[in-house]
Design a protein around this motif. Structure first.
Motif, short mmCIF file in Angstrom:
data_model
loop_
_atom_site.label_atom_id
_atom_site.label_comp_id
_atom_site.label_asym_id
_atom_site.label_seq_id
_atom_site.Cartn_x
_atom_site.Cartn_y
_atom_site.Cartn_z
N VAL A 66 3.81 0.31 -3.51
CA VAL A 66 2.66 0.66 -4.34
C VAL A 66 3.17 1.39 -5.57
O VAL A 66 4.05 2.26 -5.49
N GLY A 86 -0.17 -3.16 -5.66
CA GLY A 86 0.65 -3.23 -4.46
C GLY A 86 1.43 -4.53 -4.41
O GLY A 86 0.93 -5.58 -4.84
N ILE A 158 -5.11 -2.29 -5.89
CA ILE A 158 -5.37 -1.26 -4.89
C ILE A 158 -6.80 -0.78 -5.08
O ILE A 158 -7.15 -0.24 -6.13
N LEU A 162 -8.83 4.08 -1.74
CA LEU A 162 -7.71 3.91 -0.81
C LEU A 162 -6.50 4.64 -1.39
O LEU A 162 -6.00 4.28 -2.46
N ALA A 167 -2.07 2.96 1.30
CA ALA A 167 -2.15 1.53 1.01
C ALA A 167 -0.82 0.82 1.24
O ALA A 167 -0.80 -0.38 1.60
N ILE A 170 -0.15 -1.27 4.42
CA ILE A 170 -1.13 -2.34 4.59
C ILE A 170 -0.58 -3.64 4.02
O ILE A 170 -0.92 -4.74 4.49
N LEU A 316 -6.67 -5.20 2.17
CA LEU A 316 -6.74 -3.97 1.39
C LEU A 316 -8.20 -3.58 1.16
O LEU A 316 -8.58 -2.41 1.34
N ASP A 317 -9.02 -4.56 0.80
CA ASP A 317 -10.44 -4.29 0.56
C ASP A 317 -11.16 -3.90 1.84
O ASP A 317 -12.02 -3.00 1.83
N CYS A 319 -9.87 -2.39 4.46
CA CYS A 319 -9.48 -1.02 4.82
C CYS A 319 -10.21 0.00 3.96
O CYS A 319 -10.64 1.06 4.45
N ALA A 320 -10.35 -0.31 2.67
CA ALA A 320 -11.08 0.59 1.78
C ALA A 320 -12.55 0.69 2.19
O ALA A 320 -13.14 1.77 2.23
N GLY A 325 -6.79 3.09 7.58
CA GLY A 325 -5.45 2.88 7.04
C GLY A 325 -4.44 3.33 8.07
O GLY A 325 -4.80 3.91 9.10
#
Length: 366
Positions: A66, A86, A158, A162, A167, A170, A316-317, A319-320, A325
């Motif tokens: 990241v 990322g 990202i 998050l 991140a 992930i 990623l989306d 998890c946000a 995470g």
């Protein structure tokens, strides 16, 4: 070209040490990224030790990256200077084969497959021309470094909310477990079994729970029982014969995240008829499967490799959106060799992430 520093292993038996090397400037369609954080994956340990017999030295690991965009090349439209991005396990692919066109660059069927973020093409070393590969780049160096240059498509957004350090893992551990959960159609109410609760396994539990599944985790470590329960899963010790027997024919899907050769035969009877167990942690030959157990209930044993770019953005989306995470421990780059030893012993809860600001404290050659 710009000079930067990173940590690399020069032989299978050597410690990672700082070296200075050159990064390409952003060319057409590319972005330069200042690396802020990088996750430490068990694959990094395997690769540096040449466990898969394909390592190109010097080997500079790191594929959970990241950072911040610092320069853009001609024609770049996806990113602007200052964006947080990322970069996972890939930095290029042929972009023309059927898998690439389908958004599954991780299964690229070009002459050398996808271009790995580090260690160049993912092919045995004896098949790799010395110092070059099909994409015209020398041995690729990964995220244990100050910067990286990649095609803009391979730098992912990202999501807001998050944390950057969270991140990072992930981009590998997250998508490696999300991809098979998605591909095999896991849905709310399904009974999912996760085997092995390390960097991948604990993310698999969190993602499966977020997808609405009922999750049972299998481990050999009694000291992980409380940790895994807090993740939202029921925990079973693999050596508990009665508990294993009680789960026969009960799972809609199982995922093994153990990062080395292991026996999956004890878990196959736990699958329902027509269901699948998928291996994502181990890339070496496994112990043979008892096909009688497989055949009599038409069960399947399968494998899955990381995930495509679209899937990586999706996880990623996700998890946000769900506020989840990996559980991480931040370390300076100077502790990387100790971190590798801890990984080999399984003494991590659950993912190391390197704060790359620590790289600036080093003097190359010390």
């Amino acid at each position: 070209m710009s000079s930067t520093t990173g940590y690399a292993a020069k032989h299978s038996y050597s410690r990672l040490k700082p070296i200075e090397f050159e990064r390409d400037p952003a060319g057409k369609g590319e972005v330069e990224v200042e690396i802020l954080f990088c996750g430490v994956c068990h694959s990094d340990v395997h690769q540096c030790a040449n466990d898969w017999s394909n390592t190109i030295y010097p080997c500079m690991p790191g594929h959970e990256i990241v950072g911040r965009v610092t320069a853009i090349g001609q024609g770049v439209t996806r990113h602007s200077i200052g964006d947080s991005v990322g970069i996972g396990c890939m930095v290029d692919s042929c972009q023309t084969c059927e898998p690439c066109k389908a958004g599954e660059e991780n299964y690229c069927e070009g002459p050398n497959g996808f271009l790995s973020t580090y260690n160049g093409p993912f092919v045995p070393a004896e098949k790799t021309p010395t110092g070059e590969n099909i994409y015209g780049r020398s041995n690729t160096f990964g995220g244990y470094s100050g910067s990286i240059t990649v095609r803009e498509e391979f730098a992912l957004k990202i999501p807001a909310g998050l944390r950057l350090e969270v991140a990072a893992p992930i981009l590998c551990a997250g998508v490696t477990t999300y991809s098979p959960l998605k591909h095999w159609g896991v849905k709310a109410g399904d009974h999912v079994g996760i085997i092995g609760i390390g960097g991948l396994g604990h993310m698999a539990v969190k993602i499966a729970v977020a997808m609405g599944a009922i999750v049972t985790a299998f481990t050999t470590s009694k000291d992980k029982l409380d940790d895994v329960t807090k993740l939202g899963a029921t925990v079973v010790m693999e050596d508990d014969a009665e508990a294993m027997k009680a789960l026969k024919n009960s799972f809609d899907f199982m995922l093994s995240t153990i990062p080395e050769k292991h026996d999956i035969n004890p878990f196959i009877p736990l699958l329902k008829r027509d269901k699948t167990i998928v291996l994502v942690g181990a890339l070496e030959p496994m112990k043979g499967v008892n096909n009688a157990v497989v055949a009599f209930s038409r069960k399947s044993v399968a494998g899955s490799l990381i995930g495509g770019l679209a899937e990586t953005q999706e996880v990623l989306d996700l998890c946000a959106e769900h506020g989840i995470g990996p559980d991480i421990e931040i370390i300076p780059i100077q502790q990387i060799n100790d971190a590798f030893k801890a990984l080999e012993k399984g003494d991590v809860r659950f993912r190391y992430v390197i704060d790359m600001a620590s790289l600036h404290k080093d003097q190359v050659g010390t």
